[in-house]
Design an enzyme around this catalytic site. Structure first.
Site, PDB file in Angstrom:
ATOM      1  N   GLY A  46       3.623  -6.986  -8.110  1.00 35.05           N
ATOM      2  CA  GLY A  46       3.061  -8.293  -8.480  1.00 35.05           C
ATOM      3  C   GLY A  46       2.661  -8.962  -9.242  1.00 35.05           C
ATOM      4  CD  GLU A 100      -3.140  -6.983  -7.307  1.00 29.31           C
ATOM      5  OE1 GLU A 100      -2.092  -6.839  -7.795  1.00 29.31           O
ATOM      6  OE2 GLU A 100      -3.248  -5.783  -6.008  1.00 29.31           O
ATOM      7  CG  ASP A 101       0.457  -9.475  -6.576  1.00 28.90           C
ATOM      8  OD1 ASP A 101      -0.408  -8.256  -6.274  1.00 28.90           O
ATOM      9  OD2 ASP A 101       1.184  -8.631  -5.619  1.00 28.90           O
ATOM     10  CG  ASP A 104      -3.148  -7.804   1.491  1.00 24.21           C
ATOM     11  OD1 ASP A 104      -3.874  -6.714   1.503  1.00 24.21           O
ATOM     12  OD2 ASP A 104      -1.480  -7.873   2.112  1.00 24.21           O
ATOM     13  CE  LYS A 132      -1.141 -12.732   3.180  1.00 29.13           C
ATOM     14  NZ  LYS A 132      -0.087 -11.680   3.837  1.00 29.13           N
ATOM     15  CG  PHE A 153       5.505 -10.489   3.917  1.00 31.43           C
ATOM     16  CD1 PHE A 153       4.675  -9.376   3.527  1.00 31.43           C
ATOM     17  CD2 PHE A 153       6.399 -10.761   3.411  1.00 31.43           C
ATOM     18  CE1 PHE A 153       5.392  -8.783   2.759  1.00 31.43           C
ATOM     19  CE2 PHE A 153       7.195  -9.747   2.011  1.00 31.43           C
ATOM     20  CZ  PHE A 153       5.927  -9.374   2.028  1.00 31.43           C
ATOM     21  CB  VAL A 154       3.793 -14.604   0.967  1.00 27.23           C
ATOM     22  CG1 VAL A 154       3.080 -16.122   1.360  1.00 27.23           C
ATOM     23  CG2 VAL A 154       2.366 -14.248  -0.086  1.00 27.23           C
ATOM     24  CG  ASP A 160       8.536  -6.697  -3.652  1.00 23.38           C
ATOM     25  OD1 ASP A 160       8.737  -5.975  -3.101  1.00 23.38           O
ATOM     26  OD2 ASP A 160       6.965  -6.946  -3.221  1.00 23.38           O
ATOM     27  NE  ARG A 166       8.352  -6.724  -7.354  1.00 25.94           N
ATOM     28  CZ  ARG A 166       7.137  -6.076  -7.217  1.00 25.94           C
ATOM     29  NH1 ARG A 166       6.651  -7.482  -6.936  1.00 25.94           N
ATOM     30  NH2 ARG A 166       7.742  -4.893  -5.906  1.00 25.94           N
TER      31      ARG A 166
END
Length: 175
Positions: A46, A100-101, A104, A132, A153-154, A160, A166
């Site tokens: 990600g 990191e992407d 959460d 998050k 959720f994104v 993805d 992605r």
């Protein structure tokens, strides 16, 4: 609005907004590490787009490596973190910045931090595009956060849904 597999997503954060925030983050990292040669540890899959844009804007000597961890199935965290590809670089005495992407639950990042800490780096920091706070299950300090978002959720910009989405140049949220 876009459809990915069986889900519908709506626009959330535009490419321009993302790129402006990444430039701000790069400036902070460049200032903080101006007398260092940091090692960037990019969490695949990600974070690849975010990492690419971020490190291009950092004019420091640096090293980049990759690690692949997984804790998601479809839209849910499994709570179990699997390491798929590991690091081989020496970290002793190095300034390490994990890219990191999204953070959460924090479970993946906590496990990665433990793995890196035993390698005796000089310092470890986290640079994440998204965070998050509502989803966090373990205390975690992050120095560089692009955007704090709700527990939704994104997809897009490296994130993805079952491997799809992605490549989107903006972020979309589940409708």
């Amino acid at each position: 609005m876009i459809n990915i597999l069986d889900k519908t997503f709506v626009p959330f954060i535009s490419r321009d907004t993302i790129e402006n925030r990444i430039a701000e983050m790069a400036a902070l990292i460049s200032k903080d590490y101006e007398n260092s040669c940091p090692l960037f540890v990019v969490v695949l899959n990600g974070a690849f787009l975010f990492a690419s844009e971020l490190v291009k804007k950092i004019p420091l000597s640096c090293e980049i490596t990759f690690i692949r961890l997984s804790s998601y199935v479809q839209t849910e965290s499994t709570g179990t973190v699997r390491q798929i590809i590991g690091m081989e670089e020496t970290m002793t005495g190095r300034d390490v910045i994990i890219i990191e992407d999204i953070v959460d639950t924090g479970l993946t990042m906590t496990q990665l931090l433990k793995q890196i800490e035993v390698l005796a780096p000089k310092s470890i920091e986290i640079a994440t595009l998204l965070h998050k706070p509502e989803a966090l299950k373990t205390p975690l300090e992050m120095r560089y956060v692009g955007f704090e978002i709700e527990n939704k959720f994104v997809v897009g910009y490296g994130l993805d849904y079952d491997g799809i989405g992605r490549n989107l140049d903006s972020l979309y949220v589940l409708a």
